[in-house]
Write a protein that holds these residues in place. Structure first.
Motif, mmCIF file in Angstrom:
data_model
loop_
_atom_site.group_PDB
_atom_site.id
_atom_site.type_symbol
_atom_site.label_atom_id
_atom_site.label_comp_id
_atom_site.label_asym_id
_atom_site.label_seq_id
_atom_site.Cartn_x
_atom_site.Cartn_y
_atom_site.Cartn_z
ATOM 1 N N GLU A 11 1.114 -1.309 -0.057
ATOM 2 C CA GLU A 11 0.672 0.324 -0.122
ATOM 3 C C GLU A 11 0.811 0.831 0.336
ATOM 4 O OE1 GLU A 11 -3.369 0.629 -0.451
ATOM 5 O OE2 GLU A 11 -3.323 -1.466 -0.535
ATOM 6 N N GLN A 12 2.023 0.982 1.139
ATOM 7 C CA GLN A 12 3.039 2.849 1.078
ATOM 8 C C GLN A 12 4.069 1.998 -0.666
ATOM 9 O OE1 GLN A 12 6.010 1.921 2.983
ATOM 10 N NE2 GLN A 12 6.185 4.433 3.826
ATOM 11 N N ALA A 13 4.570 1.465 -0.848
ATOM 12 C CA ALA A 13 4.384 2.003 -2.859
ATOM 13 C C ALA A 13 4.069 2.379 -3.773
ATOM 14 C CB ALA A 13 5.191 0.028 -3.583
ATOM 15 N N PRO A 43 -23.021 6.114 -7.111
ATOM 16 C CA PRO A 43 -22.166 6.994 -6.413
ATOM 17 C C PRO A 43 -22.428 5.996 -4.849
ATOM 18 C CG PRO A 43 -24.448 7.619 -7.082
ATOM 19 C CD PRO A 43 -24.041 6.533 -7.691
ATOM 20 N N ALA A 44 -23.376 5.399 -4.829
ATOM 21 C CA ALA A 44 -23.385 4.681 -3.492
ATOM 22 C C ALA A 44 -22.936 3.189 -3.309
ATOM 23 C CB ALA A 44 -24.825 4.500 -2.582
ATOM 24 N N ALA A 45 -22.089 2.835 -4.299
ATOM 25 C CA ALA A 45 -21.931 1.875 -4.520
ATOM 26 C C ALA A 45 -20.284 1.679 -3.812
ATOM 27 C CB ALA A 45 -20.966 1.474 -6.225
ATOM 28 N N ASP A 46 -19.443 0.629 -3.513
ATOM 29 C CA ASP A 46 -18.692 0.355 -2.301
ATOM 30 C C ASP A 46 -17.372 0.621 -2.920
ATOM 31 O OD1 ASP A 46 -16.724 -0.185 -0.783
ATOM 32 O OD2 ASP A 46 -16.936 -2.048 -0.456
ATOM 33 N N LYS A 47 -16.542 1.789 -2.946
ATOM 34 C CA LYS A 47 -15.314 2.332 -3.429
ATOM 35 C C LYS A 47 -13.755 1.608 -2.834
ATOM 36 C CE LYS A 47 -17.505 3.549 -6.899
ATOM 37 N NZ LYS A 47 -18.033 3.302 -8.259
ATOM 38 N N THR A 48 -13.881 1.241 -1.790
ATOM 39 C CA THR A 48 -12.833 0.200 -1.566
ATOM 40 C C THR A 48 -11.692 -0.509 -2.146
ATOM 41 O OG1 THR A 48 -14.711 0.164 0.842
ATOM 42 C CG2 THR A 48 -11.909 -0.629 1.006
ATOM 43 N N ARG A 49 -10.559 0.097 -2.013
ATOM 44 C CA ARG A 49 -9.503 -0.736 -2.877
ATOM 45 C C ARG A 49 -9.087 -1.676 -2.720
ATOM 46 N NH1 ARG A 49 -5.354 4.727 -2.589
ATOM 47 N NH2 ARG A 49 -5.724 4.289 -0.199
ATOM 48 N N ARG A 50 -9.077 -2.816 -3.021
ATOM 49 C CA ARG A 50 -8.757 -4.143 -3.021
ATOM 50 C C ARG A 50 -6.969 -4.362 -3.871
ATOM 51 N NH1 ARG A 50 -10.543 -7.968 -6.120
ATOM 52 N NH2 ARG A 50 -12.084 -7.250 -7.638
ATOM 53 N N THR A 53 5.463 -11.488 -9.493
ATOM 54 C CA THR A 53 3.615 -12.016 -9.107
ATOM 55 C C THR A 53 3.867 -10.068 -9.377
ATOM 56 O OG1 THR A 53 5.226 -13.381 -8.240
ATOM 57 C CG2 THR A 53 2.579 -12.110 -7.462
ATOM 58 N N THR A 54 2.797 -10.177 -9.846
ATOM 59 C CA THR A 54 2.340 -8.946 -10.501
ATOM 60 C C THR A 54 1.071 -8.847 -9.985
ATOM 61 O OG1 THR A 54 3.034 -8.754 -12.019
ATOM 62 C CG2 THR A 54 1.412 -7.483 -12.099
ATOM 63 N N PHE A 55 1.143 -6.984 -8.849
ATOM 64 C CA PHE A 55 -0.661 -6.651 -8.236
ATOM 65 C C PHE A 55 -0.574 -5.884 -8.762
ATOM 66 C CE2 PHE A 55 1.777 -9.220 -5.130
ATOM 67 C CZ PHE A 55 0.631 -10.764 -4.807
ATOM 68 N N GLU A 56 -2.510 -5.630 -8.375
ATOM 69 C CA GLU A 56 -3.267 -4.175 -8.899
ATOM 70 C C GLU A 56 -3.535 -3.956 -7.911
ATOM 71 O OE1 GLU A 56 -4.670 -4.246 -13.459
ATOM 72 O OE2 GLU A 56 -2.392 -3.672 -13.443
ATOM 73 N N ARG A 57 -3.927 -2.528 -7.293
ATOM 74 C CA ARG A 57 -5.240 -2.301 -6.812
ATOM 75 C C ARG A 57 -6.232 -0.961 -7.773
ATOM 76 N NH1 ARG A 57 -3.360 2.475 -1.961
ATOM 77 N NH2 ARG A 57 -3.138 3.340 -3.998
ATOM 78 N N VAL A 58 -7.300 -1.574 -7.025
ATOM 79 C CA VAL A 58 -8.231 -1.708 -7.647
ATOM 80 C C VAL A 58 -9.379 -0.760 -7.183
ATOM 81 C CG1 VAL A 58 -7.647 -2.848 -9.648
ATOM 82 C CG2 VAL A 58 -9.165 -3.688 -8.077
ATOM 83 N N SER A 59 -11.219 -0.270 -7.451
ATOM 84 C CA SER A 59 -12.278 -0.070 -6.538
ATOM 85 C C SER A 59 -12.252 -2.185 -6.207
ATOM 86 C CB SER A 59 -13.070 0.845 -6.705
ATOM 87 O OG SER A 59 -12.295 2.093 -6.741
ATOM 88 N N ALA A 60 -13.531 -2.094 -4.383
ATOM 89 C CA ALA A 60 -14.592 -2.860 -5.080
ATOM 90 C C ALA A 60 -14.924 -3.310 -6.009
ATOM 91 C CB ALA A 60 -14.444 -3.235 -3.371
ATOM 92 N N ASP A 61 -15.675 -1.959 -6.324
ATOM 93 C CA ASP A 61 -16.708 -1.757 -7.355
ATOM 94 C C ASP A 61 -16.569 -0.879 -8.674
ATOM 95 O OD1 ASP A 61 -19.021 -2.537 -8.502
ATOM 96 O OD2 ASP A 61 -20.090 -2.191 -7.104
ATOM 97 N N GLU A 62 -15.066 -1.079 -8.762
ATOM 98 C CA GLU A 62 -14.732 0.267 -9.739
ATOM 99 C C GLU A 62 -15.804 0.038 -11.102
ATOM 100 O OE1 GLU A 62 -11.822 -2.299 -12.282
ATOM 101 O OE2 GLU A 62 -10.605 -0.443 -11.025
#
Length: 211
Positions: free
Chosen positions: A120-122, A181-188, A167-176
């Motif tokens: 996350e810091q990266a 507008p009320a959808a969960d935009k939490t990053r994962r 190994t490659t990871f991406e950070r996306v919104s939970a419901d991108e």
């Protein structure tokens, strides 16, 4: 790594790459260059073998590596010994009582916390572009298990994490994809790729853990 005696080196100093290890690290750097993606930062475990593995990546992208203690090799009670011999000694048996934690070293949950925090810091350390983290087999594998929602206890011989693998990871919104507008935009985090650029060199390697 140069480890002809098969020592579990852990965090011990003085374990650098062999000539073959340098070739494998270069293969990983070449793979990253061939992706034609901007690499904005390079974060590296403080151990010698990871710093040497990061050198061709730093050269390829003109980056100054940042030492990151959060992605270091876990502590291990068997550090400095030959694992096959250590498990036969009664003095080491108390460390084998709970392989689910594991009792011989840093807990999987601890590795997970620090690795996810480092990732996350990266992501937050750059405005754009990719960040390359050069770590070790177990921390990378625990991160994979965490992101995949799998249990941590496992057979080390079955880790999908070869030397100089990526190994490659991406950070996306939970419901991108949602327009609500009320959808969960939490990053994962999601894992999007795994490659072994140095696979053709693996048969001559004496170690199997990734860097």
């Amino acid at each position: 790594m140069f480890n002809p005696d098969g020592i579990l080196y852990g965090r011990l100093p003085g374990f650098g790459l062999s000539k073959l290890g340098h070739r494998m690290a270069q293969a990983a750097a070449d793979e990253l260059q061939q992706r034609s993606r901007p690499v904005s930062a390079l974060r590296v475990s403080p151990l010698q073998r990871t710093r040497e593995s990061a050198a061709p990546i730093a050269a390829a992208f003109g980056l100054e590596p940042v030492i990151d203690e959060g992605i270091i090799e876990p502590t291990n009670r068997f550090e400095g010994t030959k694992m096959k011999l250590a498990v036969r000694k009664p003095a080491y048996w108390p460390y084998l009582v709970n392989p689910l934690r594991p009792s011989w070293g840093e807990a999987y949950s601890s590795i997970e916390r620090r690795m996810l925090a480092a990732v996350e810091q990266a992501f937050d350390s750059v405005e754009s572009g990719d960040v390359v983290l050069v770590s070790h087999q177990l921390p990378i594998w625990v991160t994979h298990l965490s992101v995949a929602g799998e249990r941590f206890p496992h057979d080390p011989r079955k880790r999908r994490c070869a030397l100089s693998s990526i190994t490659t990871f991406e950070r996306v919104s939970a419901d991108e994809e949602s327009t609500d507008p009320a959808a969960d935009k939490t990053r994962r985090l999601v894992e999007v790729a795994y490659v072994e650029p140095a696979a053709s060199l693996q048969t001559a390697a004496t170690d199997v853990g990734a860097v």
